[in-house]
Structure formats: structure tokens, C-alpha cells
Design a protein around this motif. Structure first.
Motif, PDB file in Angstrom:
ATOM      1  N   UNK A 111      -3.029   9.502  -7.950  1.00  0.00           N
ATOM      2  CA  UNK A 111      -2.759   9.862  -6.551  1.00  0.00           C
ATOM      3  C   UNK A 111      -2.931   8.606  -5.709  1.00  0.00           C
ATOM      4  N   UNK A 112      -2.244   8.543  -4.569  1.00  0.00           N
ATOM      5  CA  UNK A 112      -2.387   7.350  -3.719  1.00  0.00           C
ATOM      6  C   UNK A 112      -3.851   7.084  -3.394  1.00  0.00           C
ATOM      7  N   UNK A 113      -4.274   5.864  -3.703  1.00  0.00           N
ATOM      8  CA  UNK A 113      -5.700   5.537  -3.567  1.00  0.00           C
ATOM      9  C   UNK A 113      -5.971   4.975  -2.181  1.00  0.00           C
ATOM     10  N   UNK A 114      -6.871   5.582  -1.459  1.00  0.00           N
ATOM     11  CA  UNK A 114      -7.176   5.076  -0.121  1.00  0.00           C
ATOM     12  C   UNK A 114      -8.084   3.858  -0.179  1.00  0.00           C
ATOM     13  N   UNK A 115      -8.037   3.022   0.837  1.00  0.00           N
ATOM     14  CA  UNK A 115      -8.930   1.862   0.890  1.00  0.00           C
ATOM     15  C   UNK A 115     -10.393   2.298   0.838  1.00  0.00           C
ATOM     16  N   UNK A 116     -11.234   1.458   0.259  1.00  0.00           N
ATOM     17  CA  UNK A 116     -12.667   1.757   0.209  1.00  0.00           C
ATOM     18  C   UNK A 116     -13.246   1.703   1.623  1.00  0.00           C
ATOM     19  N   UNK A 137       1.424   4.972  -5.081  1.00  0.00           N
ATOM     20  CA  UNK A 137       1.179   4.797  -6.509  1.00  0.00           C
ATOM     21  C   UNK A 137       2.388   4.084  -7.107  1.00  0.00           C
ATOM     22  N   UNK A 138       2.164   3.468  -8.256  1.00  0.00           N
ATOM     23  CA  UNK A 138       3.274   2.796  -8.927  1.00  0.00           C
ATOM     24  C   UNK A 138       4.284   3.813  -9.463  1.00  0.00           C
ATOM     25  N   UNK A 139       3.905   5.095  -9.489  1.00  0.00           N
ATOM     26  CA  UNK A 139       4.838   6.153  -9.892  1.00  0.00           C
ATOM     27  C   UNK A 139       5.761   6.579  -8.754  1.00  0.00           C
ATOM     28  N   UNK A 140       5.475   6.120  -7.550  1.00  0.00           N
ATOM     29  CA  UNK A 140       6.367   6.440  -6.434  1.00  0.00           C
ATOM     30  C   UNK A 140       5.837   7.446  -5.439  1.00  0.00           C
ATOM     31  N   UNK A 141       4.610   7.951  -5.640  1.00  0.00           N
ATOM     32  CA  UNK A 141       4.044   8.847  -4.636  1.00  0.00           C
ATOM     33  C   UNK A 141       3.577   8.037  -3.428  1.00  0.00           C
ATOM     34  N   UNK A 142       3.687   8.635  -2.267  1.00  0.00           N
ATOM     35  CA  UNK A 142       3.246   7.964  -1.049  1.00  0.00           C
ATOM     36  C   UNK A 142       2.458   8.937  -0.181  1.00  0.00           C
ATOM     37  N   UNK A 143       1.439   8.398   0.471  1.00  0.00           N
ATOM     38  CA  UNK A 143       0.689   9.172   1.462  1.00  0.00           C
ATOM     39  C   UNK A 143       0.591   8.303   2.707  1.00  0.00           C
ATOM     40  N   UNK A 144       1.051   8.826   3.817  1.00  0.00           N
ATOM     41  CA  UNK A 144       1.048   8.060   5.055  1.00  0.00           C
ATOM     42  C   UNK A 144      -0.079   8.557   5.948  1.00  0.00           C
ATOM     43  N   UNK A 145      -0.904   7.626   6.384  1.00  0.00           N
ATOM     44  CA  UNK A 145      -2.035   7.952   7.246  1.00  0.00           C
ATOM     45  C   UNK A 145      -2.056   6.957   8.405  1.00  0.00           C
ATOM     46  N   UNK A 146      -3.014   7.129   9.297  1.00  0.00           N
ATOM     47  CA  UNK A 146      -3.254   6.113  10.325  1.00  0.00           C
ATOM     48  C   UNK A 146      -4.643   5.525  10.107  1.00  0.00           C
ATOM     49  N   UNK A 147      -4.886   4.434  10.790  1.00  0.00           N
ATOM     50  CA  UNK A 147      -6.208   3.813  10.723  1.00  0.00           C
ATOM     51  C   UNK A 147      -7.269   4.806  11.217  1.00  0.00           C
TER      52      UNK A 147
END
Ligand code: THU
Length: 163
Positions: A111-116, A137-147
Motif C-alpha cells: 500500500x502507498x507508504x506515508x512519510x515517517x 507504490x511501484x505497482x501503480x497504486x496512488x494515495x493523494x493527501x495534503x501536508x
């Protein structure tokens, strides 16, 4: 936000994820993908991660329009390793930019890994709360968030106003 069209192979893993923020790229089709995806993908391959074997790439578009990249750089003294986001921020500052317009992070993860946590604070130093953070992810999944999504209640200079 600048985008570019590329051929995109769909993931299997992302289809199994329930998170509504994750946009699986299914099938082989032309997709609009973030312009930061390719530079982050490229720099990820240069990550130095012999201990975790978990390579991460990050790309920042600065408000100047310049793109800066970074990868994780581990160390045998484990705490001395640095994250991809920190590397990209260091590259941005070294190049003379100081404001993040957009950031993208990519790793080979289910799953898209969020910054620590530490990187969230580092990003917040140079990005407005509404700046887009795209986790891939390198598989092509994306999660869009804001700061602001990533770091609600961020510590800022305003908290030191009485110092
Ligand atoms: N890592 C990053 O570079 N960025 C993240 O957002 C999460 C973790 C790196 C640090 C370490 O080299 C490896 O991933 C495993 O934690």
C-alpha cells in the motif's frame, strides 16, 4: 498540477485495498500520472538500502518549477540512515529553492507508504498545509493527501511566540 500521459501497467495488490483514497490503475491503458512519478521512480533505484532492502524515492516540485529528488541512504549504524524525503529536501535547499509546491513518494509496498513522522515535520517546514502529497507504490497504486492530512497539529514557529 503538471501531469504527463504514459503507458501504465495495472496493479493486482491495489485492487484488494479498501481505502477510498487509493486509486488503483487497473488494466493497461493511458493514464494521467503525476509528473513527479518518473523522477521519483528513477531515484528510488539508486537508494542505498542494504539493511532494510526497502528502497524509497521522493521527488519535490519546488514553487520555482524545478524538480528535486532524493532516496533513502542507510548506514550500518542504523539511526544514521536518512529517508528519501529528507534527501529530496536537502537537494532542494542545496539548489536554492525553499518552498515545496508538490511532493511524491514511491516505494515497493503493498500500500502507498506515508512519510515517517520526522519526515512529515521536515516537509511541513517547507510546504503549506494544502500542498499535495502523492504516495505511490511501484505497482501503480496512488494515495493523494495534503501536508495537513499528514501532520495535523503541526508544530510551528507560532508555538514559540512567547519564548
Ligand atoms: N523510509 C523512507 O525513506 N521514507 C519513508 O517515508 C519511510 C521509510 C526509509 C528509511 C529506511 O531506509 C527504510 O525506508 C526502512 O524504514
Amino acid at each position: 498540477m503538471p501531469k504527463c500521459a504514459v503507458w501504465w501497467a495495472g496493479p493486482r495488490m491495489a485492487q484488494r485495498l479498501q481505502d477510498p483514497h487509493i486509486q488503483p490503475k487497473v488494466g493497461r491503458m493511458i493514464q494521467e500520472v503525476p509528473m513527479l512519478l518518473q523522477p521519483a521512480t528513477d531515484v528510488r533505484l539508486r537508494a542505498y538500502a542494504p539493511y532494510s532492502r526497502f528502497k524509497v524515492g521522493a521527488a519535490i516540485r519546488a514553487t520555482s518549477g524545478a524538480v528535486h529528488v532524493g532516496c533513502n541512504v542507510e548506514n550500518v549504524a542504523y539511526p544514521e540512515g536518512t529517508c528519501a524525503e529528507a534527501g529530496a529536501i536537502a537537494a532542494m535547499i542545496a539548489a536554492g529553492d525553499t518552498a515545496i509546491a508538490e511532493i511524491l513518494v514511491i516505494a515497493d509496498s503493498p500500500a502507498p507508504v506515508p512519510p515517517c513522522g520526522g519526515c512529515r515535520q521536515k516537509i511541513a517546514e517547507f510546504a503549506a498545509p494544502d500542498v499535495k502529497v502523492t504516495l505511490c507504490t511501484t505497482d501503480g497504486a496512488q494515495k493523494v493527501m495534503t501536508v495537513a492530512d499528514l501532520l495535523p497539529g503541526v508544530f510551528t514557529a507560532a508555538h514559540m511566540a512567547k519564548a
